[in-house]
Design an enzyme around this catalytic site. Structure first.
Site, PDB file in Angstrom:
ATOM      1  NE  ARG A 183      -1.473  42.309  23.323  1.00 50.77           N
ATOM      2  CZ  ARG A 183      -0.845  42.333  22.153  1.00 50.77           C
ATOM      3  NH1 ARG A 183      -1.397  42.908  21.120  1.00 50.77           N
ATOM      4  NH2 ARG A 183       0.340  41.799  22.020  1.00 50.77           N
TER       5      ARG A 183
ATOM      6  CE  LYS B 120      -4.544  35.713   5.795  1.00 50.13           C
ATOM      7  NZ  LYS B 120      -5.059  36.227   7.058  1.00 50.13           N
TER       8      LYS B 120
ATOM      9  CD  GLU C 272      -6.711  40.993  21.595  1.00 46.88           C
ATOM     10  OE1 GLU C 272      -6.009  42.021  21.509  1.00 46.88           O
ATOM     11  OE2 GLU C 272      -6.684  40.081  20.745  1.00 46.88           O
TER      12      GLU C 272
END
Ligand SMILES: Cc1ncc(C[n+]2csc(CCOP(=O)(O)OP(=O)(O)O)c2C)c(N)n1
Ligand SMILES: CC(=O)[C@@H](O)[C@H](O)COP(=O)(O)O
Ligand SMILES: [Mg+2]
Length: 618
Positions: free
Chosen positions: A392, A279, A364
């Protein structure tokens, strides 16, 4: 000075004209372009720097847009946008009228599937692969999913489904060992194990075998046999799911990527390619601190992004400070985040209370039911969650939390418009979808101090509760240090007028007060969406010619709808206007401008009132 390759690329067809040997130079140009461009617009920098080579290779090998690239989350698609005719449009990225920060089907034929929320790619790509099968088409579907996104249940539901088919779906796992913050959980540990020396070497050999055209079915049988003998083979988890596992390979080596993808393209059945990337690759500050560079505002590339300090606190910080203080006061408190430690303001809490802090990954649904379980046993969970991501976990909230009346507290950040992230991330609906759930306590603070007090109120409440607050800061109100609750279901009149009553919720109390300056208006800060202050509503209805509800939530089913229901139940027939978010998905842009476009700034509110007042009988 050699001609820049990037300037000649307006589509993947142009890209495919390049010789493989030119691709690394193109990657370098793309990185340079990305840093310069995102420095001007802001955006998700680190993930994009990490996927430059992977994106080049995918478009180089696959026949896009006929073949479908389905990007998970979609925050890493800037190179994809640049290579698919949107290089110039990058100057308007995430700005009003400009291109989106995520893939959008309406934006380009190359954006095979819209995203913004994570972990949907495998399901969507599987659907496409099945559709191609049904239609007798040889088109291919590729899901590109990060190691963070891979932690969500939905990704595994899709693997479970896909691995039992014969479909030539390709799942590319872009493993950079990072979510927004460091990735967590057993899967992350497992991926790290795959990366460890022993497995890495073995995996490379396994990958080579697959690539030397061993029929995948035989390869699977071989591995099954090895497994029976008790040998641990690399990629076991994904193979057990029915995929042909290949990798890990170096996601920055274009030769390896192009060769591997070219070979995989010939294979039938579900394929799983494990690609290792870094990253922030190629821009030293982002490589060093990928978390800070996950999402950035405008910055000077030479100086880098400055860590935030000083200034008036955001609501997120108000919550984070409150959480630490409340944790000190009540040892039963635990804090839960589904992979949003920084964004939800949990960094200090995680440092001060590591044993009471839970990053559950991008999960979630699990976060809510995990909290429900904790609450069953007397622990007091606070789930810090963005409004949009709470969508969600709706069934978990209804079925596991509210139905059992469990004291789980939701600290709902990013409620209302969020600006540059656009409709995928706007918290436009939480009041509508929370309000109809029995047992819920729902609070919407109008300033930072009220936020702190409502957080305390919700925490002390013996049942499910939610406090929703917007992205960014408020009025800069002085915040009292204590932990004093407010009276549940009681609003407060902030200003007295005679003609119109502005019944305001949360972030719109400020604009309502400003609008009232030019009107003969009362302003009520309702504080609670549920229970509503019915007595206050009755008083306001009796004393004014017009009632106006105000909320930074969809008008449909929102707090104003609750007011209408309450007035109807009281038998009060008073002219009533609802101001809030319209019944449409609002595009990305500057949040203040967007609010004004919705008529929710002071001028818009005053305008709406004046339009109605002359029409009203004296
Ligand atoms: C359902 C959902 N929850 C949370 C997020 C916020 N989010 C966006 S990117 C991200 C991390 C994703 O990690 P990974 O897939 O590994 O991609 P990387 O950022 O490493 O490129 C998170 C948590 C989201 N977009 N969707
Ligand atoms: C892609 C994604 O879902 C996150 O990175 C999100 O963009 C964060 O939003 P905030 O900037 O509001 O924390
Ligand atoms: Mg990652």
């Amino acid at each position: 000075m050699p001609t820049r390759l990037l300037e000649a690329i307006d589509s993947p067809a142009d890209l495919r004209k390049l010789a493989p040997a030119d691709l690394p130079r193109l990657a370098a140009e793309l990185r340079e372009f990305l840093v310069a461009s995102v420095a001007q617009t802001g955006g998700h920098l680190a993930s994009n720097l990490g996927t430059v080579e992977l994106t080049i290779a995918l478009h180089y090998v696959f026949d896009t847009p006929r073949d479908r690239l389905v990007w998970d989350v979609g925050h890493q698609t800037y190179t994809h946008k640049i290579l698919t005719g949107r290089r110039a449009a990058m100057a308007g990225l995430r700005q009003a009228g400009g291109i989106a920060g995520f893939p959008r089907r309406a934006e380009s034929e190359y954006d095979a599937f819209g995203a913004g929320h994570s972990s949907t790619s495998i399901s969507a790509a599987l659907g496409m692969a099945e559709a191609f099968h049904q239609l007798g088409s040889a088109q291919r579907a590729v899901a590109i999913i990060g190691d963070g996104a891979m932690t969500a249940g939905m990704a595994f539901e899709a693997l479970n489904n896909a691995g039992a088919t014969e479909l030539p779906l390709l799942v590319v796992l872009n493993d950079n060992d990072m979510s927004i913050s460091p990735n967590v959980g057993a899967l992350n540990n497992y991926l790290a194990k795959l990366m460890s020396g022993r497995f890495y070497a073995a995996a490379r050999r396994a990958g080579e075998k697959v690539l030397s055209a061993v029929p995948p079915i035989k390869e699977l049988a071989r591995r099954a046999e090895e497994h029976m003998k008790g040998m641990v083979t690399p990629g076991t988890l994904f193979e057990e799911f029915g995929f042909n596992y290949i990798g890990p390979i170096d996601g920055h080596d274009l030769d390896v990527l192009v060769d591997t993808l070219t070979n995989i393209r010939q294979l039938s059945g579900p394929q799983f390619l494990h690609v290792v990337t870094r990253k922030g690759k190629g821009y030293a500050p982002a490589e060093t601190n990928p978390c800070l560079y996950h999402g950035v505002g405008r910055f000077d590339p030479d100086a880098g992004v400055a860590e935030k300090s000083g200034g008036k606190p955001t609501y997120t910080q108000v919550f984070g400070d409150w959480l630490c203080d409340m944790a000190a006061a009540d040892s039963r408190l635990v804090g839960i985040t589904p992979a949003m430690r920084e964004g939800s303001g949990l960094v200090h809490f995680s440092q001060q209370y590591p044993k009471r802090y839970f990053d559950v990954g991008i999960a979630e649904q699990h976060a809510l039911t995990f909290a429900a379980g904790l609450a069953c046993e007397g622990v007091k969970p606070v789930v810090a969650i963005y409004s949009t991501f709470l969508q969600r976990a709706y069934d978990q909230l209804v079925h596991d939390v509210a139905l059992q009346n469990l004291p789980v507290m939701l600290a709902i950040d990013r409620a209302g418009l969020v600006g540059a992230d656009g409709p995928t991330h706007a918290g436009s609906f939480d009041l509508s979808f929370l309000r109809c759930i029995p047992n819920m306590l729902i609070a919407a603070p109008s300033d930072e101090n009220e936020c702190r007090r409502l957080l305390t109120t919700a925490f002390l409440h013996d049942g499910p509760s939610a406090v929703r607050y917007p992205r960014g800061g408020g009025s800069g109100a002085t915040i009292e240090a204590g932990l004093e609750p407010l009276a549940i279901g009681k609003g407060v009149v902030r200003r007295r007028g005679r003609e119109v009553a502005l019944i305001a919720f949360g972030s719109l109390v400020g604009p309502a007060l400003a609008a009232a300056e030019s009107l003969d208006a009362s302003v009520a800060d309702m504080r609670f969406v549920k229970p509503l202050d019915v007595e206050l509503l009755r008083d306001l209805a009796h004393g004014h010619r017009l009632l106006v509800t105000l909320e930074e939530n969809a008008v449909a089913g929102g707090a104003g709808a609750g007011v209408a229901e309450a007035l109807a139940a009281l038998g009060l027939d008073v002219p009533l206007v609802h101001l809030g978010l319209p019944d449409t998905f609002l595009e990305h842009g500057d949040p203040a401008r967007m609010l004004a476009d919705c008529g929710l700034d002071a001028a818009g509110i005053a305008r709406a009132v004046r339009q109605r007042i002359p029409l009203l009988p004296e």
